[in-house]
Design an enzyme around this catalytic site. Sequence first.
Site: not given
Ligand SMILES: Cc1cc2nc3c(=O)[nH]c(=O)nc-3n(C[C@H](O)[C@H](O)[C@H](O)COP(=O)(O)OP(=O)(O)OC[C@H]3O[C@@H](n4cnc5c(N)ncnc54)[C@H](O)[C@@H]3O)c2cc1C
Ligand SMILES: NC(=O)c1ccc[n+]([C@@H]2O[C@H](COP(=O)([O-])OP(=O)(O)OC[C@H]3O[C@@H](n4cnc5c(N)ncnc54)[C@H](O)[C@@H]3O)[C@@H](O)[C@H]2O)c1
Length: 459
Positions: A183, A189, A447
């Site tokens: 959660a 989301e 507004h």
């Molecule tokens: C489902 C989901 C929803 C999210 N929603 C939000 C949101 O609404 N707002 C927000 O701010 N953040 C959100 N996040 C978090 C956000 O996406 C990440 O924090 C952000 O993209 C991190 O980017 P980064 O710069 O670390 O690298 P990334 O964008 O993760 O890029 C890393 C890249 O490195 C490549 N790579 C890895 N290892 C190697 C290697 N050895 N050689 C070559 N290439 C490699 C990968 O393929 C990848 O393309 C979300 C994440 C997820 C999973």
């Molecule tokens: N809107 C946004 O900015 C946005 C949206 C999505 C993701 N993200 C980024 O991606 C990151 C990862 O998101 P997330 O939801 O995977 O991680 P999270 O750390 O937010 O949540 C993980 C959840 O899984 C639970 N959990 C942990 N271990 C578990 C286990 N063994 N069994 C069952 N439940 C367990 C935790 O208690 C927690 O509730 C976030 O921290 C956030 O930074 C950002």
Amino acid sequence: MEKIYDLLVIGWGKAGKTLSAKLGAKEKKVAIIEENPKMYGGTCINVGCLPTKSLVHSAKILSEAKKYGIDGDYSFKNNFFKEAMKKKEEMTIKLRNKNFGILDTNENVDIYNGRASFVSNNEVKVISSDNKEIILKADKIVINTGSISRTLNIDGIDNKNIMVSEGILELKELPKKLLIIGAGYIGLEFASYFANFGSEVSIFQFDDSFLVREDEDEAKIIKEILEKKDIKFFFKTSVKKFEDLGNSVKAICVQDGKEFIEEFDKVLIAVGRKPNTDNLGLENTSIQLGKFGEILVDDYLKTDAPNVWAVGDVKGGPQFTYVSLDDFRIVFPQILGENNGRKLSDRILIPTSTFLDPPYSRVGINEKEAQRLGIKYTKKFALTNTIPKAHVINEIEGFTKILINENDEIIGASICHYESHEMINLLTLAINQKIKSKVLKDFIYTHPIFTESLNDILG
Ligand SMILES: Cc1cc2nc3c(=O)[nH]c(=O)nc-3n(C[C@H](O)[C@H](O)[C@H](O)COP(=O)(O)OP(=O)(O)OC[C@H]3O[C@@H](n4cnc5c(N)ncnc54)[C@H](O)[C@@H]3O)c2cc1C
Ligand SMILES: NC(=O)c1ccc[n+]([C@@H]2O[C@H](COP(=O)([O-])OP(=O)(O)OC[C@H]3O[C@@H](n4cnc5c(N)ncnc54)[C@H](O)[C@@H]3O)[C@@H](O)[C@H]2O)c1
């Protein structure tokens, strides 16, 4: 074969691609290495923020239509879902190509498609998908390899109907029954938008915690909002075993010691993300990892190798695209050899928005933190149904809470309403610039909008 660059960027993340473009524009020779051609642009564009928000938006349209009596059976919802997935895919491809083009047309930037790993502190081996190998050398290297989903060690978890966020963004059909384990940000989301699409959603949380970092009154309201969408929460609940049923899975579940069995079409594992350092060859460098597997960095994002920086999720800490972008701001002047400017410890405020329906946004400190730190505050609180615009668009759920210190400065804000993700940035600016709450209270806003509620809330 061997090539020499001013800068190597490993991974096409937000910070790395911005560094590549800006340094290329300054005539520096840059190589950026991305292992997966479907990930040009990084996580955010391809499998993170943007595709999920496209689906959040589409699902919201469907739930809005319901308010106008437009609803239908599973087939109607499934068709809508398929259209939404198509739109999400078109948007993703468009942005990925645009991102690729920005660097591909930069004559100082070379793009390598392959997996990178360190050979030494300043040598990186790239192995392409057709197994060709090249060694790239540079004085300066930036690691931007992001994070990967954690998974769980449950019997039967290796099933096609059980996936992490990347997989669930590729679904072909709307799941009738969806189980989400975890959660957290991702779990909530996905739960919110799948419920808006019409899936029956259950969330399992292994302990009894819910949004533990948030104030309890806020977490309670958020949970109630989600429950109104028929999302079912199960606390102290985990899955002991999954069994394959072809197009669905049987989950043997345990709640507070008692077993029960449920069948789900799909299961999303959303239990956090870990820094992606797998097979990076860090053992060939002086780079050190922390206890969560994150690359250890100093205040300037420099690793224990003097010529290597780590940016974005891979260095641990808050995982957001805008944090990765801010990492770029810290590293850019250093690569240019300019005096160190911005540093990690300058980054005090990180606003967040969780894109639930309605979105929940936060900045600064909340009551829990203020009490822990012994900071005196005045609390301003109002429910969203006190805002005229909320009634205009029939979006009356949620609340606004603002904390003010003894100098009349805003020190924290939590907002849960239709426009919270926009409004939170105004409050972030107010905190950052120490704007008195009286200024925001007496400000002339347009507004009818949600932000004008500051006239009343701060009164
Ligand atoms: C489902 C989901 C929803 C999210 N929603 C939000 C949101 O609404 N707002 C927000 O701010 N953040 C959100 N996040 C978090 C956000 O996406 C990440 O924090 C952000 O993209 C991190 O980017 P980064 O710069 O670390 O690298 P990334 O964008 O993760 O890029 C890393 C890249 O490195 C490549 N790579 C890895 N290892 C190697 C290697 N050895 N050689 C070559 N290439 C490699 C990968 O393929 C990848 O393309 C979300 C994440 C997820 C999973
Ligand atoms: N809107 C946004 O900015 C946005 C949206 C999505 C993701 N993200 C980024 O991606 C990151 C990862 O998101 P997330 O939801 O995977 O991680 P999270 O750390 O937010 O949540 C993980 C959840 O899984 C639970 N959990 C942990 N271990 C578990 C286990 N063994 N069994 C069952 N439940 C367990 C935790 O208690 C927690 O509730 C976030 O921290 C956030 O930074 C950002």
